[in-house]
Enzyme design. Structure first.
Site, short mmCIF file in Angstrom:
data_model
loop_
_atom_site.label_atom_id
_atom_site.label_comp_id
_atom_site.label_asym_id
_atom_site.label_seq_id
_atom_site.Cartn_x
_atom_site.Cartn_y
_atom_site.Cartn_z
N ASN A 136 0.81 -1.22 0.00
CA ASN A 136 0.00 0.00 0.00
C ASN A 136 0.84 1.28 0.00
O ASN A 136 0.38 2.31 -0.45
CB ASN A 136 -0.92 -0.01 1.23
CG ASN A 136 -1.59 1.33 1.44
OD1 ASN A 136 -2.49 1.72 0.70
ND2 ASN A 136 -1.16 2.05 2.48
N TYR A 182 3.80 8.78 -10.78
CA TYR A 182 2.96 8.00 -9.87
C TYR A 182 2.18 6.95 -10.64
O TYR A 182 2.18 5.76 -10.30
CB TYR A 182 2.03 8.94 -9.12
CG TYR A 182 1.02 8.28 -8.21
CD1 TYR A 182 1.43 7.57 -7.09
CD2 TYR A 182 -0.34 8.41 -8.45
CE1 TYR A 182 0.50 6.98 -6.23
CE2 TYR A 182 -1.28 7.84 -7.60
CZ TYR A 182 -0.85 7.13 -6.50
OH TYR A 182 -1.77 6.55 -5.66
#
Length: 263
Positions: free
Chosen positions: A101, A179
């Protein structure tokens, strides 16, 4: 569980612990930075949560009767993934579930515009922005998956779960290009793991959350979601955590090699 000091990571750690999973809450405290909220402005909830210790999450789990340990670790260091498994095994036992995560999020772009549609400052793509993003969002998950598989096979285990978190869309992630690219790489690693590790009883899936209010969502973002034909809801971290909890359960034994897009 990486990135477990706030947001989806913290919610998932608590959801798994409530189901009897012993959780190692790994995290890295990140200071208030211009790309997260701007210059000398006082940090908002998102910044303060990212700067928080994961020990508070582990303590909340223990107070509720669960088992958890917290450990701060910088996943941009390639030596860290193996060390985290050593710590987890020493404190909690063998690792059967891996949730990737954590993010080294930085907002970079090819456009010369100084800010995005929400007024957040943009920076150009550089070797530094690329390296910062890929080290945490792509390389670290790859090394963690590899270490997970190696130790799983060595001890003759027959059950395992891997879940990654991704973001972006068909046209990449405009405004957050490194990202999006790093998350795409992590997705590819996880899909490969689903195929290569199936004979070890390991499933591997990726969750693509909707816009999730981890402290950065403003009224303008909510209006944007409401007007979008592709974005249906602004989710809460707990809602995403419930999906992850399902994927690591026995009920999801036949769910592997999927990217689950939540809306």
């Amino acid at each position: 569980m990486t990135g477990a000091n706030q947001g989806i990571g913290a919610a998932t750690a608590k959801a798994l612990a409530a189901r009897g999973v012993a959780v190692l809450c790994t995290y890295l405290r990140l200071p208030h930075a211009p790309e997260n909220g701007g210059g000398d402005a006082a940090p908002g909830r998102y910044d303060s949560d990212r700067a928080a210790s994961g020990e508070a999450v582990a303590e909340e789990i223990r107070r509720a009767g669960g088992s958890a340990e917290a450990h701060e670790a910088d996943l941009s260091d390639p030596e860290v993934p193996a060390r985290l498994f050593d710590i987890a095994e020493e404190r909690l036992g063998p690792v059967d579930i891996l949730v990737n995560n954590a993010s080294g999020w930085v907002q970079d772009s090819f456009t010369p515009d100084p800010e995005d549609r929400f007024g957040r400052p943009l920076r150009p793509v550089t070797a530094e922005t690329w390296a910062r993003q890929f080290a945490v969002d792509a390389r670290a998950p790859a090394l963690l998956i590899g270490e997970f598989a190696r130790r799983h096979r060595a001890r003759g285990a027959g059950w395992g779960r891997i879940v990654g978190l991704t973001s972006g869309a068909e046209l990449g992630f405009p405004g957050e290009v490194s990202y999006g690219a790093a998350k795409a790489a992590q997705t590819d690693y996880t899909m490969s793991a689903a195929a290569e590790l199936a004979d070890l009883g390991i499933t591997a899936n990726v969750v693509h959350p909707p816009v999730t209010d981890t402290g950065w969502v403003t009224d303008e973002v909510r209006q944007f979601v409401a007007s979008s034909p592709a974005l249906f809801h602004v989710a809460e971290p707990d809602e995403v955590a419930e999906v992850i909890a399902f994927l690591v359960s026995d009920a999801a034994a036949l769910v592997s090699g999927n990217v689950l897009t939540l809306r």
